[in-house]
Structures are given as structure tokens and as C-alpha cells.
Motif scaffolding. Structure first.
Motif, short mmCIF file in Angstrom:
data_model
loop_
_atom_site.label_atom_id
_atom_site.label_comp_id
_atom_site.label_asym_id
_atom_site.label_seq_id
_atom_site.Cartn_x
_atom_site.Cartn_y
_atom_site.Cartn_z
N PRO A 131 0.90 -1.22 -0.06
CA PRO A 131 0.10 -0.24 0.15
C PRO A 131 0.98 1.31 -0.05
N LEU A 132 0.58 2.35 -0.94
CA LEU A 132 1.24 3.38 -1.15
C LEU A 132 0.21 4.72 -0.89
N LEU A 133 0.70 5.73 -0.02
CA LEU A 133 -0.25 6.76 0.08
C LEU A 133 0.28 8.03 -0.90
N GLN A 146 -4.86 16.36 -1.20
CA GLN A 146 -5.59 14.97 -0.80
C GLN A 146 -4.62 13.71 -0.78
N GLU A 147 -5.10 12.79 -0.10
CA GLU A 147 -4.54 11.60 0.11
C GLU A 147 -5.10 10.62 -0.51
N ILE A 148 -4.40 10.00 -1.66
CA ILE A 148 -5.02 8.78 -2.36
C ILE A 148 -4.19 7.47 -2.11
N GLU A 149 -4.86 6.50 -1.78
CA GLU A 149 -4.15 5.08 -1.46
C GLU A 149 -4.35 4.47 -2.74
N ILE A 150 -3.06 3.77 -2.86
CA ILE A 150 -2.83 2.96 -4.22
C ILE A 150 -2.02 1.75 -3.81
N GLU A 151 -2.15 0.72 -4.25
CA GLU A 151 -1.41 -0.45 -4.18
C GLU A 151 -0.34 -0.67 -5.45
N CYS A 152 0.98 -1.32 -4.85
CA CYS A 152 1.77 -1.36 -6.03
C CYS A 152 2.13 -3.09 -5.77
N GLU A 171 7.39 1.51 -13.99
CA GLU A 171 6.64 1.94 -14.98
C GLU A 171 5.10 2.00 -14.58
N ILE A 172 4.63 0.58 -14.06
CA ILE A 172 3.25 0.51 -13.74
C ILE A 172 2.93 1.23 -12.40
N LEU A 173 3.80 1.52 -11.31
CA LEU A 173 3.55 2.47 -10.36
C LEU A 173 3.51 3.99 -10.80
N GLN A 174 4.24 4.22 -11.89
CA GLN A 174 4.32 5.53 -12.41
C GLN A 174 2.89 5.74 -13.15
N MET A 175 2.38 4.80 -13.87
CA MET A 175 1.14 4.97 -14.60
C MET A 175 0.08 5.25 -13.30
N GLN A 176 -0.06 4.33 -12.40
CA GLN A 176 -0.99 4.51 -11.43
C GLN A 176 -0.95 5.85 -10.73
N ILE A 177 0.40 6.25 -10.56
CA ILE A 177 0.27 7.65 -9.88
C ILE A 177 -0.24 8.52 -10.73
N PHE A 178 0.26 8.64 -12.00
CA PHE A 178 -0.37 9.54 -12.91
C PHE A 178 -1.77 9.47 -13.06
#
Length: 171
Positions: free
Chosen positions: A132-134, A140-146, A153-160
Motif C-alpha cells: 500500500p502507498l499513500l 488530497q491523500e490517495i491510497e494505491i497498491e503497488c 513503470e506500472i507504479l508511475q502510470m498508477q500515480i499519473f
């Protein structure tokens, strides 16, 4: 993981005595900057006393003078025909540059060396399962999973995607 330079040199050799201080500066800067770089001196000196005097000015490792067989084996293995000679190996012992004498004292050489902290981090195991990443963006705080094995590259696309970065600003 780092680089090792095998340095063939001798106390009686004027070009060697001129090159050694230059290599020493590079070595000391590499250590100061946390770069993964080591040097092993292989002596072509004519006696133990000359070896001791010359090696006393060096901050790195050496093949013991008494191990003349190893000196001969290394000289033959790396096709050393004259001194000073510097052979650059990677951490696995693969030859990167069999004639690295001039390369090692160039201004951009230090930047080409891996950092010790990067090698240490690369040796760590990947976590199991999603991480889990915040992401904080515009208040804003957005939670994503990596998934670690998916890579940067996938993490970068998720953040974008969650921060709505326009495509022309994505690198």
C-alpha cells in the motif's frame, strides 16, 4: 556488485609512479562518495622491500608479494604486456575493460560506478503481495497498491492516473 580494478604496477616504473597518485585520488573520491569501487595491486617489483615501500603509499588491497605465482597467473589471464595496466572487472569478475588505465582517471568515471547503498537495496528481498502507498497530491491523500514485481513503470502510470497528470507532462 561493484567494480574491482586490478592494478599492475611496480616501484621501479616511472609511468607507474606518476599514475598511482592519480588512481589514488579516484579511489579516495569513490570511497568518499559511497561508490562501489575497489582496487587490488599486483606488483611487478623486484624485491619485497620495494613492494613494501611502494604499497605503503596505496590505500587499497594487494596480492602478497610472496605470491609470485598468482602475479604471473593474473598477468597472463588479463594479457598484461606492460605496466602500468588497469583491468576493470564487475562484481561477478567479468572483464568490463581490459585497458581501463585512462578511463579510470576521466572526470565521468566516478559517476559510472554503482553506489554502495543501491547495491545494498538491490540485495533486499521484494515484499510478498501488494504494497500500500499513500500519494499526496493537491491536499488530497490517495491510497494505491503497488505490486513490486510489476516495476516502476506500472507504479508511475498508477500515480499519473490518480493525480490526473496530463500525458505531455508524464516522463
Amino acid at each position: 556488485g561493484g567494480f574491482v580494478a586490478i592494478y599492475f604496477s611496480a616501484h621501479w616504473c616511472p609511468p607507474c609512479k606518476a599514475y598511482t597518485p592519480e588512481l589514488k585520488k579516484v579511489y579516495e573520491k569513490a570511497k568518499k562518495k559511497g561508490r562501489a569501487f575497489d582496487v587490488v595491486f599486483v606488483s611487478s617489483d623486484r624485491d619485497q622491500a620495494s613492494f613494501n615501500e611502494y604499497f605503503g603509499s596505496m590505500p587499497w588491497h594487494a596480492v602478497p608479494y610472496s605470491d609470485r605465482m598468482r602475479q604471473q597467473v593474473l598477468s597472463t589471464a588479463f594479457n598484461v604486456r606492460g605496466i602500468p595496466s588497469l583491468v576493470l572487472l564487475d562484481g561477478a569478475g567479468k572483464v568490463i575493460d581490459a585497458n581501463a588505465r585512462s578511463k579510470a582517471v576521466q572526470a565521468d568515471f566516478l559517476a559510472s560506478l554503482p553506489r554502495l547503498e543501491d547495491l545494498a537495496a538491490a540485495a533486499l528481498p521484494l515484499p510478498e503481495g501488494p504494497v500500500p502507498l499513500l500519494v499526496r497530491y493537491r491536499g488530497q491523500e490517495i491510497e494505491i497498491e503497488c505490486e513490486p514485481e510489476e516495476g516502476w513503470e506500472i507504479l508511475q502510470m498508477q500515480i499519473f492516473s490518480v493525480t490526473e497528470v496530463p500525458a505531455e507532462h508524464q516522463r
